[in-house]
Design a protein around this motif. Structure first.
Motif, PDB file in Angstrom:
ATOM      1  N   ILE A 144      54.714  29.596  33.573  1.00 59.49           N
ATOM      2  CA  ILE A 144      55.556  29.617  34.781  1.00 59.49           C
ATOM      3  C   ILE A 144      55.658  31.032  35.333  1.00 59.49           C
ATOM      4  O   ILE A 144      55.472  31.268  36.534  1.00 59.49           O
ATOM      5  N   LEU A 145      55.940  31.989  34.461  1.00 57.01           N
ATOM      6  CA  LEU A 145      56.089  33.381  34.884  1.00 57.01           C
ATOM      7  C   LEU A 145      54.781  33.925  35.486  1.00 57.01           C
ATOM      8  O   LEU A 145      54.789  34.537  36.558  1.00 57.01           O
ATOM      9  N   LEU A 146      53.655  33.673  34.803  1.00 55.79           N
ATOM     10  CA  LEU A 146      52.363  34.132  35.319  1.00 55.79           C
ATOM     11  C   LEU A 146      52.028  33.465  36.655  1.00 55.79           C
ATOM     12  O   LEU A 146      51.471  34.110  37.551  1.00 55.79           O
ATOM     13  N   SER A 147      52.373  32.202  36.794  1.00 62.55           N
ATOM     14  CA  SER A 147      52.111  31.494  38.050  1.00 62.55           C
ATOM     15  C   SER A 147      52.905  32.105  39.197  1.00 62.55           C
ATOM     16  O   SER A 147      52.367  32.359  40.278  1.00 62.55           O
ATOM     17  N   ILE A 148      54.190  32.350  38.964  1.00 63.62           N
ATOM     18  CA  ILE A 148      55.043  32.936  40.001  1.00 63.62           C
ATOM     19  C   ILE A 148      54.555  34.326  40.394  1.00 63.62           C
ATOM     20  O   ILE A 148      54.417  34.639  41.576  1.00 63.62           O
ATOM     21  N   VAL A 149      54.275  35.158  39.389  1.00 65.74           N
ATOM     22  CA  VAL A 149      53.806  36.521  39.656  1.00 65.74           C
ATOM     23  C   VAL A 149      52.470  36.495  40.398  1.00 65.74           C
ATOM     24  O   VAL A 149      52.263  37.237  41.370  1.00 65.74           O
ATOM     25  N   LYS A 155      49.099  37.295  45.472  1.00 61.61           N
ATOM     26  CA  LYS A 155      48.628  36.396  46.529  1.00 61.61           C
ATOM     27  C   LYS A 155      47.462  35.505  46.072  1.00 61.61           C
ATOM     28  O   LYS A 155      46.569  35.191  46.848  1.00 61.61           O
ATOM     29  N   VAL A 156      47.493  35.091  44.797  1.00 66.16           N
ATOM     30  CA  VAL A 156      46.494  34.162  44.280  1.00 66.16           C
ATOM     31  C   VAL A 156      46.800  32.792  44.884  1.00 66.16           C
ATOM     32  O   VAL A 156      47.954  32.372  44.934  1.00 66.16           O
ATOM     33  N   HIS A 157      45.768  32.123  45.348  1.00 71.87           N
ATOM     34  CA  HIS A 157      45.959  30.808  45.973  1.00 71.87           C
ATOM     35  C   HIS A 157      46.521  29.822  44.943  1.00 71.87           C
ATOM     36  O   HIS A 157      46.078  29.806  43.791  1.00 71.87           O
ATOM     37  N   PRO A 158      47.496  28.996  45.343  1.00 72.86           N
ATOM     38  CA  PRO A 158      48.096  28.040  44.406  1.00 72.86           C
ATOM     39  C   PRO A 158      47.091  27.096  43.743  1.00 72.86           C
ATOM     40  O   PRO A 158      47.273  26.697  42.596  1.00 72.86           O
ATOM     41  N   VAL A 159      46.010  26.741  44.438  1.00 71.25           N
ATOM     42  CA  VAL A 159      44.992  25.875  43.842  1.00 71.25           C
ATOM     43  C   VAL A 159      44.352  26.564  42.636  1.00 71.25           C
ATOM     44  O   VAL A 159      44.124  25.931  41.595  1.00 71.25           O
ATOM     45  N   ILE A 160      44.109  27.853  42.750  1.00 69.87           N
ATOM     46  CA  ILE A 160      43.541  28.619  41.630  1.00 69.87           C
ATOM     47  C   ILE A 160      44.520  28.613  40.456  1.00 69.87           C
ATOM     48  O   ILE A 160      44.123  28.416  39.302  1.00 69.87           O
ATOM     49  N   VAL A 161      45.786  28.809  40.741  1.00 71.10           N
ATOM     50  CA  VAL A 161      46.809  28.800  39.684  1.00 71.10           C
ATOM     51  C   VAL A 161      46.854  27.437  38.997  1.00 71.10           C
ATOM     52  O   VAL A 161      46.931  27.344  37.772  1.00 71.10           O
TER      53      VAL A 161
END
Length: 178
Positions: A144-149, A155-161
């Motif tokens: 969760i933390l890595l995704s938010i950061v 500005k990593v695209h959410p699909v990549i996350v």
């Protein structure tokens, strides 16, 4: 067939009175299919939301398809989809026809400002509701933390996350699931 009609009207009601898109609809769908109708468990609902986010298209459309399929097979998927999409279709059609005639009115603008102020709260409710069924452990907290950061600061695209989170699950969590 009665269950499918009930499902259609449940999705139609949610689609008719929820503004703000899929995330704003998630708590209402959960309340209807998990708490009220008990068609799905909380865990199954969370799985459907996660899967729906990974597929292209609108979240609530994908959710209605998966939930409908789970309840009534292919016909259930179509009925669930129609239930959630038809209200938006009719509302957008009406807005397209009449909105420009009324947009300049002061109270119409106030109504839309009021609705737009409520949407972030509905999204927050969806986040809180979905997080309740998530296992509370360090691995999930780190993801969760890595995704938010990643999304907010790099500005990593959410699909990549999402794809990387899924890959993490396959590599590191696959051994634990039996």
């Amino acid at each position: 067939m009665k269950r499918l009609l009930i499902m259609f009207f449940s999705f139609f009601k949610i689609g008719s009175f929820t503004f703000g898109g899929g995330y704003a609809m998630i708590p209402l769908i959960e309340a209807e299919v998990v708490s009220k109708k008990k068609w799905l468990s909380k865990e199954d609902f969370l799985d459907i939301v996660v899967i729906s986010q990974t597929f292209p298209g609108a979240l609530v459309v994908n959710c209605s398809l998966f939930i409908g399929y789970r309840i009534g097979g292919p016909l259930g998927a179509i009925i669930g989809l129609l239930g959630v999409v038809l209200p938006s279709f009719f509302i957008i059609l009406c807005i397209a026809v009449f909105f420009m005639k009324f947009r300049q009115y002061y109270y119409v603008n106030l109504i839309f400002k009021g609705i737009s102020a409520a949407v972030p709260v509905l999204v927050l409710i969806a986040v809180v509701s979905l997080s309740k069924s998530l296992k509370k452990n360090y691995a999930n907290f780190i993801v969760i933390l890595l995704s938010i950061v990643s999304i907010l600061f790099f500005k990593v695209h959410p699909v990549i996350v999402i794809l990387l989170s899924g890959l993490y699950g396959v590599i590191f969590l696959g051994k634990k699931v039996k």
